[in-house]
Scaffold this motif. Structure first.
Motif, PDB file in Angstrom:
ATOM      1  N   ASN A 167      41.201  31.314  42.180  1.00  0.00           N
ATOM      2  CA  ASN A 167      41.595  32.958  42.929  1.00  0.00           C
ATOM      3  C   ASN A 167      40.900  34.155  42.176  1.00  0.00           C
ATOM      4  O   ASN A 167      41.583  35.400  42.244  1.00  0.00           O
ATOM      5  CB  ASN A 167      43.136  33.106  43.056  1.00  0.00           C
ATOM      6  N   SER A 168      40.120  33.932  41.622  1.00  0.00           N
ATOM      7  CA  SER A 168      39.435  35.402  41.051  1.00  0.00           C
ATOM      8  C   SER A 168      38.448  36.170  41.961  1.00  0.00           C
ATOM      9  O   SER A 168      38.551  35.462  42.855  1.00  0.00           O
ATOM     10  CB  SER A 168      38.426  34.571  40.000  1.00  0.00           C
ATOM     11  N   THR A 169      38.759  37.531  41.740  1.00  0.00           N
ATOM     12  CA  THR A 169      37.640  38.066  42.802  1.00  0.00           C
ATOM     13  C   THR A 169      36.646  38.430  42.088  1.00  0.00           C
ATOM     14  O   THR A 169      36.907  39.560  40.377  1.00  0.00           O
ATOM     15  CB  THR A 169      38.258  39.359  42.653  1.00  0.00           C
ATOM     16  N   GLY A 223      43.687  40.658  30.919  1.00  0.00           N
ATOM     17  CA  GLY A 223      42.747  39.585  31.020  1.00  0.00           C
ATOM     18  C   GLY A 223      41.485  39.777  32.216  1.00  0.00           C
ATOM     19  O   GLY A 223      41.281  38.243  32.499  1.00  0.00           O
ATOM     20  N   ASP A 224      41.778  40.738  32.868  1.00  0.00           N
ATOM     21  CA  ASP A 224      40.538  40.529  33.552  1.00  0.00           C
ATOM     22  C   ASP A 224      39.585  40.128  32.455  1.00  0.00           C
ATOM     23  O   ASP A 224      39.200  40.177  31.242  1.00  0.00           O
ATOM     24  CB  ASP A 224      39.712  41.996  33.966  1.00  0.00           C
ATOM     25  N   MET A 225      38.116  39.708  33.682  1.00  0.00           N
ATOM     26  CA  MET A 225      37.034  39.696  32.638  1.00  0.00           C
ATOM     27  C   MET A 225      35.590  39.868  32.490  1.00  0.00           C
ATOM     28  O   MET A 225      35.533  40.868  34.034  1.00  0.00           O
ATOM     29  CB  MET A 225      37.257  37.667  32.084  1.00  0.00           C
ATOM     30  N   SER A 280      44.021  47.608  42.086  1.00  0.00           N
ATOM     31  CA  SER A 280      45.708  48.251  42.843  1.00  0.00           C
ATOM     32  C   SER A 280      46.207  47.577  43.630  1.00  0.00           C
ATOM     33  O   SER A 280      47.749  47.512  44.453  1.00  0.00           O
ATOM     34  CB  SER A 280      45.396  49.652  43.308  1.00  0.00           C
ATOM     35  N   LYS A 281      45.392  46.333  44.266  1.00  0.00           N
ATOM     36  CA  LYS A 281      45.986  45.958  45.686  1.00  0.00           C
ATOM     37  C   LYS A 281      45.958  44.431  45.502  1.00  0.00           C
ATOM     38  O   LYS A 281      46.795  43.837  46.435  1.00  0.00           O
ATOM     39  CB  LYS A 281      45.198  46.030  47.165  1.00  0.00           C
ATOM     40  N   SER A 282      45.200  44.103  44.107  1.00  0.00           N
ATOM     41  CA  SER A 282      45.514  42.588  44.555  1.00  0.00           C
ATOM     42  C   SER A 282      46.119  42.390  42.461  1.00  0.00           C
ATOM     43  O   SER A 282      45.722  43.063  42.101  1.00  0.00           O
ATOM     44  CB  SER A 282      43.892  42.229  44.210  1.00  0.00           C
ATOM     45  N   SER A 283      46.312  41.495  42.417  1.00  0.00           N
ATOM     46  CA  SER A 283      47.008  41.260  41.320  1.00  0.00           C
ATOM     47  C   SER A 283      46.749  39.781  40.653  1.00  0.00           C
ATOM     48  O   SER A 283      46.267  39.519  39.581  1.00  0.00           O
ATOM     49  CB  SER A 283      48.671  40.368  41.479  1.00  0.00           C
ATOM     50  N   GLY A 284      45.263  39.239  41.235  1.00  0.00           N
ATOM     51  CA  GLY A 284      44.476  37.798  41.422  1.00  0.00           C
ATOM     52  C   GLY A 284      43.502  38.533  40.031  1.00  0.00           C
ATOM     53  O   GLY A 284      43.196  39.924  40.183  1.00  0.00           O
ATOM     54  N   PRO A 285      43.205  37.742  38.643  1.00  0.00           N
ATOM     55  CA  PRO A 285      42.464  38.093  38.002  1.00  0.00           C
ATOM     56  C   PRO A 285      40.281  39.058  38.789  1.00  0.00           C
ATOM     57  O   PRO A 285      40.069  38.620  39.557  1.00  0.00           O
ATOM     58  CB  PRO A 285      42.278  36.908  37.203  1.00  0.00           C
ATOM     59  N   LEU A 286      40.417  40.144  37.740  1.00  0.00           N
ATOM     60  CA  LEU A 286      39.037  40.186  38.620  1.00  0.00           C
ATOM     61  C   LEU A 286      38.152  40.060  37.516  1.00  0.00           C
ATOM     62  O   LEU A 286      38.545  40.281  35.973  1.00  0.00           O
ATOM     63  CB  LEU A 286      38.487  41.972  38.425  1.00  0.00           C
ATOM     64  N   VAL A 287      36.693  39.433  37.624  1.00  0.00           N
ATOM     65  CA  VAL A 287      35.806  39.250  37.052  1.00  0.00           C
ATOM     66  C   VAL A 287      34.548  39.850  37.114  1.00  0.00           C
ATOM     67  O   VAL A 287      34.537  40.053  38.013  1.00  0.00           O
ATOM     68  CB  VAL A 287      35.179  38.000  36.803  1.00  0.00           C
TER      69      VAL A 287
END
Ligand code: AVI
Length: 330
Positions: A82-84, A195-197, A157-164
């Protein structure tokens, strides 16, 4: 059907003054004179750059491609479900597709956003991807890195999923070491959370002759690529550069580890009319800087990461040891 492309360009582009013209003139008025590096990337420049990436002497692309071919699955397995994933300057997607297909085959749900400056090239690149992706969605973002960072802050700010954030091709090398740290820090502080990458591909401090050759090919494609920047600049100036007055010159600074691309005046050039002051006078041999390409040893990357509050998770290197792909975490 046509790919989804979101225009995220800031309102700077809507103002009446041409911002590119302003950047060019500001650069020519500064000392030493320069032209913004982004001038190299109009549609023609993107195509010439693509030709560069296929030159044998420009080893960076083949090295990065070999890393993604060999370790793309390892990288995909370390990216959370579920990453963006947002790629800065996605180009032709030739390398990225390896990661996307690895994510797909591992059934990792991924929202992939490809950011680039040219919407036509973006469209072409996305259309070239495999249609059968079920787990990976692909959307284009039309804008600059800055637009991308702001877009990412909103997405954050809209999503809680991890960002890469994916930044391939050693493009980080086009910033000075200080600017690279500033740029990454801005992402960390404005758009990312713990936690983001980051996934960053960086060219190493290789043999100085090999590096110089990478930017000074015998076929003259790099020369064409750099000189095309002046033709692009001219479209934003009334009386611009006479192309016959300027030649490409490449210089590698081996102690500091960076290559510079200059426009060098072939005769005395008077552009005071357009520049508006004495800095518009360029005697024979005067140089205008258009690009720097900084190289990093693994230790220099560790220092950079540390300065931005990023933790190194993994590093993959090509067989020849010329290039690294780094996975870093906020
Ligand atoms: C896009 N960038 C990382 C390339 C580089 O190596 O600095 C651009 C380039 N300039 C000349 N050749 C390639």
């Amino acid at each position: 059907d046509s790919p989804r492309i979101i225009d995220i360009r800031s309102s700077r582009h809507a103002s009446t003054e041409d911002p590119v013209r302003k950047d060019i003139l500001d650069g020519l008025r500064s000392f030493p004179p320069k032209i913004p590096t982004y001038i190299l990337y109009d549609a023609q420049g993107l195509q010439l750059f693509d030709a560069i990436t296929r030159l044998e002497c420009y080893y960076l692309t083949a090295s990065e491609l070999s890393i993604l071919t060999q370790y793309g699955k390892d990288l995909a397995s370390l990216l959370p479900d579920n990453s963006t994933v947002v790629e800065l300057g996605c180009g032709s997607l030739n390398k990225t597709r390896l990661l996307l297909y690895a994510l797909e085959s591992q059934r990792k749900k991924t929202n992939y956003y490809a950011l680039d400056l040219s919407s036509s090239e973006l469209k072409k690149a996305i259309c070239g991807l495999d249609r059968g992706l079920k787990y990976v969605s692909v959307v284009g973002l039309h804008g600059t890195y800055d637009d991308g960072r702001k877009w990412l802050a909103r997405a954050r700010s809209k999503s809680s999923g991890p960002l890469v954030v994916l930044w391939l091709g050693s493009s980080i090398g086009n910033l000075s070491r200080a600017d690279a740290e500033l740029f990454l820090s801005q992402f960390v502080s404005e758009s990312l959370i713990p936690g983001d990458m980051f996934v960053i591909g960086i060219d190493r401090r290789n043999d100085p002759n090999v590096v110089w050759k990478a930017y000074n090919d015998d076929l003259g494609i790099t020369r064409k690529f750099i000189l095309n920047g002046l033709a692009h600049a001219n479209r934003h100036l009334d009386q611009g550069f006479q192309l016959k007055d300027w030649e490409y010159e490449g210089v590698y600074h081996k102690e500091e580890g960076y290559h510079e691309a200059f426009y060098t005046a072939q005769r005395d050039v008077d552009m005071r009319g357009i520049v508006g002051n004495e800095s518009g006078y360029f005697p024979t041999g005067a140089r205008i800087l258009v690009e720097q390409s900084w190289k990093y040893s693994p230790q220099e990357v560790a220092i950079l990461a540390d300065g931005c509050g990023l933790f190194p998770l993994q590093r993959w290197t090509d067989a020849a040891g010329t290039y690294d792909l780094h996975l870093l975490q906020v």
